[in-house]
Design a protein around this motif. Structure first.
Motif, mmCIF file in Angstrom:
data_model
loop_
_atom_site.group_PDB
_atom_site.id
_atom_site.type_symbol
_atom_site.label_atom_id
_atom_site.label_comp_id
_atom_site.label_asym_id
_atom_site.label_seq_id
_atom_site.Cartn_x
_atom_site.Cartn_y
_atom_site.Cartn_z
ATOM 1 N N PRO A 61 0.807 -1.228 0.000
ATOM 2 C CA PRO A 61 0.000 0.000 0.000
ATOM 3 C C PRO A 61 0.838 1.275 0.000
ATOM 4 C CG PRO A 61 -0.841 -1.572 1.615
ATOM 5 C CD PRO A 61 0.498 -2.081 1.180
ATOM 6 N N VAL A 62 2.101 1.178 0.423
ATOM 7 C CA VAL A 62 2.944 2.376 0.536
ATOM 8 C C VAL A 62 3.685 2.661 -0.766
ATOM 9 C CG1 VAL A 62 4.788 3.486 1.848
ATOM 10 C CG2 VAL A 62 3.248 1.866 2.984
ATOM 11 N N VAL A 63 4.357 1.631 -1.323
ATOM 12 C CA VAL A 63 5.181 1.860 -2.520
ATOM 13 C C VAL A 63 4.820 0.909 -3.670
ATOM 14 C CG1 VAL A 63 7.154 2.848 -1.298
ATOM 15 C CG2 VAL A 63 6.996 0.372 -1.555
ATOM 16 N N GLY A 64 3.799 0.105 -3.498
ATOM 17 C CA GLY A 64 3.398 -0.802 -4.560
ATOM 18 C C GLY A 64 4.337 -1.999 -4.672
ATOM 19 N N SER A 65 3.908 -3.008 -5.417
ATOM 20 C CA SER A 65 4.729 -4.210 -5.563
ATOM 21 C C SER A 65 6.031 -3.919 -6.291
ATOM 22 C CB SER A 65 3.946 -5.302 -6.293
ATOM 23 O OG SER A 65 3.583 -4.880 -7.599
ATOM 24 N N THR A 66 5.983 -3.017 -7.299
ATOM 25 C CA THR A 66 7.209 -2.703 -8.035
ATOM 26 C C THR A 66 8.211 -1.970 -7.154
ATOM 27 O OG1 THR A 66 6.127 -0.702 -8.883
ATOM 28 C CG2 THR A 66 6.124 -2.649 -10.317
ATOM 29 N N GLY A 67 7.721 -1.125 -6.260
ATOM 30 C CA GLY A 67 8.619 -0.440 -5.339
ATOM 31 C C GLY A 67 9.278 -1.415 -4.377
ATOM 32 N N VAL A 68 8.515 -2.394 -3.893
ATOM 33 C CA VAL A 68 9.081 -3.391 -2.978
ATOM 34 C C VAL A 68 10.120 -4.242 -3.688
ATOM 35 C CG1 VAL A 68 8.563 -5.370 -1.519
ATOM 36 C CG2 VAL A 68 6.994 -3.441 -1.569
ATOM 37 N N VAL A 69 9.837 -4.621 -4.939
ATOM 38 C CA VAL A 69 10.804 -5.416 -5.707
ATOM 39 C C VAL A 69 12.084 -4.619 -5.928
ATOM 40 C CG1 VAL A 69 11.274 -6.533 -7.922
ATOM 41 C CG2 VAL A 69 9.059 -6.824 -6.834
ATOM 42 N N ALA A 70 11.935 -3.338 -6.242
ATOM 43 C CA ALA A 70 13.112 -2.490 -6.443
ATOM 44 C C ALA A 70 13.972 -2.463 -5.183
ATOM 45 C CB ALA A 70 12.688 -1.080 -6.830
ATOM 46 N N LEU A 71 13.324 -2.342 -4.025
ATOM 47 C CA LEU A 71 14.074 -2.325 -2.760
ATOM 48 C C LEU A 71 14.718 -3.676 -2.493
ATOM 49 C CD1 LEU A 71 11.595 -0.334 -0.498
ATOM 50 C CD2 LEU A 71 13.867 0.418 -1.219
ATOM 51 N N ARG A 72 13.948 -4.757 -2.663
ATOM 52 C CA ARG A 72 14.486 -6.084 -2.370
ATOM 53 C C ARG A 72 15.688 -6.393 -3.254
ATOM 54 N NH1 ARG A 72 11.771 -12.110 -3.339
ATOM 55 N NH2 ARG A 72 13.764 -13.197 -3.201
ATOM 56 N N LEU B 271 16.677 -9.182 3.424
ATOM 57 C CA LEU B 271 17.336 -10.152 4.300
ATOM 58 C C LEU B 271 16.512 -11.439 4.426
ATOM 59 C CD1 LEU B 271 18.604 -7.779 7.138
ATOM 60 C CD2 LEU B 271 19.988 -8.918 5.403
ATOM 61 N N LEU B 272 15.209 -11.288 4.676
ATOM 62 C CA LEU B 272 14.360 -12.457 4.883
ATOM 63 C C LEU B 272 14.170 -13.271 3.613
ATOM 64 C CD1 LEU B 272 11.579 -10.905 7.170
ATOM 65 C CD2 LEU B 272 13.222 -12.660 7.834
ATOM 66 N N SER B 273 14.053 -12.581 2.479
ATOM 67 C CA SER B 273 13.745 -13.281 1.229
ATOM 68 C C SER B 273 14.979 -13.674 0.429
ATOM 69 C CB SER B 273 12.845 -12.396 0.351
ATOM 70 O OG SER B 273 11.609 -12.164 0.985
ATOM 71 N N SER B 274 16.136 -13.120 0.752
ATOM 72 C CA SER B 274 17.331 -13.411 -0.043
ATOM 73 C C SER B 274 18.497 -13.887 0.827
ATOM 74 C CB SER B 274 17.745 -12.169 -0.848
ATOM 75 O OG SER B 274 16.729 -11.802 -1.751
ATOM 76 N N ALA B 275 19.042 -12.996 1.655
ATOM 77 C CA ALA B 275 20.283 -13.296 2.370
ATOM 78 C C ALA B 275 20.149 -14.508 3.298
ATOM 79 C CB ALA B 275 20.725 -12.068 3.161
ATOM 80 N N VAL B 276 19.128 -14.499 4.155
ATOM 81 C CA VAL B 276 18.973 -15.589 5.135
ATOM 82 C C VAL B 276 18.678 -16.928 4.458
ATOM 83 C CG1 VAL B 276 17.580 -16.444 7.063
ATOM 84 C CG2 VAL B 276 18.329 -14.056 7.018
ATOM 85 N N PRO B 277 17.682 -17.008 3.560
ATOM 86 C CA PRO B 277 17.398 -18.319 2.954
ATOM 87 C C PRO B 277 18.531 -18.852 2.086
ATOM 88 C CG PRO B 277 16.060 -16.598 1.944
ATOM 89 C CD PRO B 277 16.676 -16.005 3.156
ATOM 90 N N TYR B 278 19.203 -17.972 1.327
ATOM 91 C CA TYR B 278 20.307 -18.449 0.492
ATOM 92 C C TYR B 278 21.419 -19.033 1.351
ATOM 93 C CZ TYR B 278 18.108 -15.883 -3.365
ATOM 94 O OH TYR B 278 17.231 -15.426 -4.314
ATOM 95 N N THR B 279 21.706 -18.368 2.483
ATOM 96 C CA THR B 279 22.748 -18.858 3.389
ATOM 97 C C THR B 279 22.370 -20.216 3.967
ATOM 98 O OG1 THR B 279 23.366 -16.589 3.973
ATOM 99 C CG2 THR B 279 24.067 -18.341 5.467
ATOM 100 N N LEU B 280 21.130 -20.352 4.414
ATOM 101 C CA LEU B 280 20.677 -21.615 4.994
ATOM 102 C C LEU B 280 20.682 -22.734 3.953
ATOM 103 C CD1 LEU B 280 17.712 -20.360 7.232
ATOM 104 C CD2 LEU B 280 19.920 -21.238 8.008
ATOM 105 N N GLU B 281 20.263 -22.412 2.733
ATOM 106 C CA GLU B 281 20.217 -23.435 1.684
ATOM 107 C C GLU B 281 21.618 -23.901 1.301
ATOM 108 O OE1 GLU B 281 17.932 -21.992 -1.565
ATOM 109 O OE2 GLU B 281 16.052 -21.964 -0.428
ATOM 110 N N MET B 282 22.560 -22.971 1.250
ATOM 111 C CA MET B 282 23.927 -23.369 0.913
ATOM 112 C C MET B 282 24.511 -24.280 1.981
ATOM 113 S SD MET B 282 24.588 -22.326 -2.041
ATOM 114 C CE MET B 282 26.309 -22.791 -2.032
#
Length: 288
Positions: free
Chosen positions: A38-49, A217-228
């Motif tokens: 609601p604040v920055v839209g899905s595209t804004g969140v993707v840009a940040l992530r 962090l939640l969607s990229s850094a943490v899961p990638y580290t755990l999966e590796m």
């Protein structure tokens, strides 16, 4: 001896918990991201992530330390664009349909890659299983009341994920995390303009930046580290079976964190797609 330990119940327990932690982290990040829509839209969140993930990984990996062949550049660019497009499409889907359903549709992309690379007729049983699950989810013949635009975005994300795997394989021989870091850089160049054009200066608000960092962090850094860490101790087949629980975990996360309630038919469909992914991982041909 290491392989036997990894295959034993004691050896599987810790990496299996790491995979579960990875799946929970990814879907917690997705739920957090929906709160920012609601604040920055899905595209804004993707840009940040994607943008923040790229900055973090570039700082950690410093890919410029490794030589890059000219022939690898087009593959890295396509790999990164597919990564960016996959995130754009799946987050657009999250805006319109529940997490678990979006992820169940999305995972048919990598499932298709596994099936198409198989040489055994038995593996096509999983195609039938996944097709029935998809039929129950797609808004065709009155089988589902889901937003067709959201479903279309999830299907587009599935295609992008398949292409991400294909081109990721082509650059997997690069040193260290060079492929991932440069791929994220290409992805950010692709998606950040969409986010900026939609949200503008709102992306720089401290609360939004903090939320975007949490998603990264939640969607990229943490899961990638755990999966590796899990990959080092698990046979690839077992890893694939465990990861196939993704749609079910996403549905549970959507229910627990967002109050998304699914019908019995939708739960059945998610179960069929999850079964297809796990079965394909279990029966896929071993690499030579």
């Amino acid at each position: 001896m290491t392989g036997n330990a990894a295959a034993s119940p004691q050896g599987v327990a810790a990496p299996a918990l790491a995979i579960l932690g990875s799946l929970v982290s990814v879907n917690a990040g997705a739920a957090w991201a929906k709160g920012l829509f609601p604040v920055v839209g899905s595209t804004g969140v993707v840009a940040l992530r994607v943008g923040l993930s790229a900055l973090i990984l570039l700082a950690l990996v410093r890919p410029w330390r490794f030589a890059l062949r000219r022939a690898d550049v087009p593959n890295i660019v396509i790999y990164g664009v597919m990564l960016g497009a996959m995130n754009l499409c799946i987050y657009r889907a999250f805006e319109r349909i529940p997490l678990g359903i979006a992820v169940a549709i999305e995972v048919t992309g990598p499932l298709a890659v596994v099936i198409l690379s198989s040489r055994h007729a038995r593996d096509f049983l999983w195609v039938i299983c996944a097709a029935i699950g998809l039929w129950l989810l797609l808004p065709v013949a009155g089988a589902s009341a889901l937003d067709p635009v959201g479903v279309a975005y999830a299907l587009a994300a599935a295609f992008c994920w398949a292409m991400y795997i294909v081109f990721g394989k082509r650059v997997s021989s690069l040193d260290g995390g060079q492929a991932v870091s440069l791929g994220l850089l290409a992805a950010s160049v692709f998606v950040v303009p969409f986010g900026v054009s939609h949200a503008g200066g709102d992306l720089l608000a401290p609360a939004v930046l903090g939320g975007g960092l949490a998603v990264a962090l939640l969607s990229s850094a943490v899961p990638y580290t755990l999966e590796m860490k899990a990959l080092k101790r698990l046979p690839q087949r077992v890893f694939g079976i465990l990861v196939s629980a993704g749609p079910a975990v996403a549905a549970l996360a959507g229910f627990a964190l967002l109050g998304e309630r699914l019908t019995s038919l939708q739960w059945l469909a998610i179960g069929l797609v999850t079964l297809a992914c796990g079965g394909a991982a279990a029966t896929a041909s071993r690499p030579s």
